[in-house]
Design an enzyme around this catalytic site. Sequence first.
Site, short mmCIF file in Angstrom:
data_model
loop_
_atom_site.label_atom_id
_atom_site.label_comp_id
_atom_site.label_asym_id
_atom_site.label_seq_id
_atom_site.Cartn_x
_atom_site.Cartn_y
_atom_site.Cartn_z
CB SER A 20 -0.94 -0.02 1.21
OG SER A 20 -0.20 -0.20 2.40
CD GLU A 22 1.18 7.64 5.28
OE1 GLU A 22 0.92 6.57 5.87
OE2 GLU A 22 1.73 8.60 5.83
CG ASP A 114 1.97 14.60 16.55
OD1 ASP A 114 2.09 13.56 17.22
OD2 ASP A 114 2.56 14.80 15.47
CG PHE A 224 10.45 11.89 10.41
CD1 PHE A 224 9.24 12.55 10.54
CD2 PHE A 224 10.45 10.50 10.37
CE1 PHE A 224 8.05 11.84 10.65
CE2 PHE A 224 9.27 9.78 10.48
CZ PHE A 224 8.06 10.45 10.62
CG HIS A 274 1.59 1.84 4.68
ND1 HIS A 274 0.42 1.99 3.96
CD2 HIS A 274 1.87 3.08 5.19
CE1 HIS A 274 0.01 3.25 4.04
NE2 HIS A 274 0.87 3.93 4.78
#
Length: 311
Positions: A20, A22, A114, A224, A274
């Site tokens: 999949s 994103e 968040d 990140f 994913h």
Amino acid sequence: MSSDVERRSRRAGGRPISVSFEFFPPKTPDMEATLWNSITRLAPLAPKFVSVTYGAGGSTRERTHTTVERIVKETRLAPAAHLTCVSATKGEVDEVVRGYWDAGVRHIVALRGDPPGGVGQAYDPHAEGYRTTADLVAGIRRSANFEVSVSAYPEKHPESPSFDTDLDILAAKVDAGATRAITQCFFDNDLYFAFLDKARARGIDVPIVPGILPVSNFKQAKNFSTKTGTYMPDWLAARFEGLDNDPETRKLIAAAVAAEQVFDLVDRGVTEFHFYTLNRADLVYAICHLLGIRPPQENGASGHGNGAAAA
Ligand code: FAD
């Protein structure tokens, strides 16, 4: 099947590998063009679904909806809309959910989001909102027969006091009706398998699909990772050493590193992935190719997957 595809398939115990993708909703016409080029390039790989993120605090509510709606209208892909409950009333969230159902969307990635003050700040649920992600999942499932995916954190969520708390939260989301968890990205596969073992021991039996982030900009990924508490192994930094001003070579290294990661996962029994595409197709397309996931004409008449997803 090519011998490469056969080898991968054998490694996966003959089970088909599924993927999949994103994406995030674009801000500008240029970004929109990039996104749609990527969707068009990746669509023939027949992903199980493609998901579209929801900006922090629901900031992309309209853009996420527009992107998901366009996927429904213009492709045969199955879209999954990310949805957070932070800073929103139940009524507002329910309206978004109903809007997705009416637009033909049947899969939601349900998240808390968040804290409004940023990662690391205290999280306060909205006074009239869903208090937890499990509540949100239950609300979505009550609203209509959506498939609901949720998040999982192999290295623990940064707010979490312990792995046990994390597992309790994941178990509550599954009890509320989630049928899949997608992990935060990770670079050390052992951490994923350790988490998987703990989740299975806790009785969590839904698929826990590894989220794969092909890293081409090491510095960005490092920032990140610091925020999300993702461990960046030294060997990963070493692979990108000296390439700060050489994006072409970085891209080749990125494909090699991500391929190495997914092949190790396949060798250890994983068959569903994913990919965090960052709206770029090239790296993910190349990794899928190596996994034996090809457009139908390259795989012979039957093609890969359900063959129903060409854009
Ligand atoms: P939850 O799974 O509900 O909780 C995460 C963790 O917070 C728990 O494991 C626990 O450690 C702690 N926690 C939560 N509730 C409690 C409690 N009651 N008591 C103690 N500890 C608690 N963010 C976006 O804004 N938009 C997106 O589209 C988006 N997509 C994502 C997709 C994936 C696959 C992942 C992994 C994350 C995504 N996020 C997104 C990030 C996510 O919103 C943040 O990580 C957020 O901080 C937690 O949301 P969650 O749904 O994962 O929370």
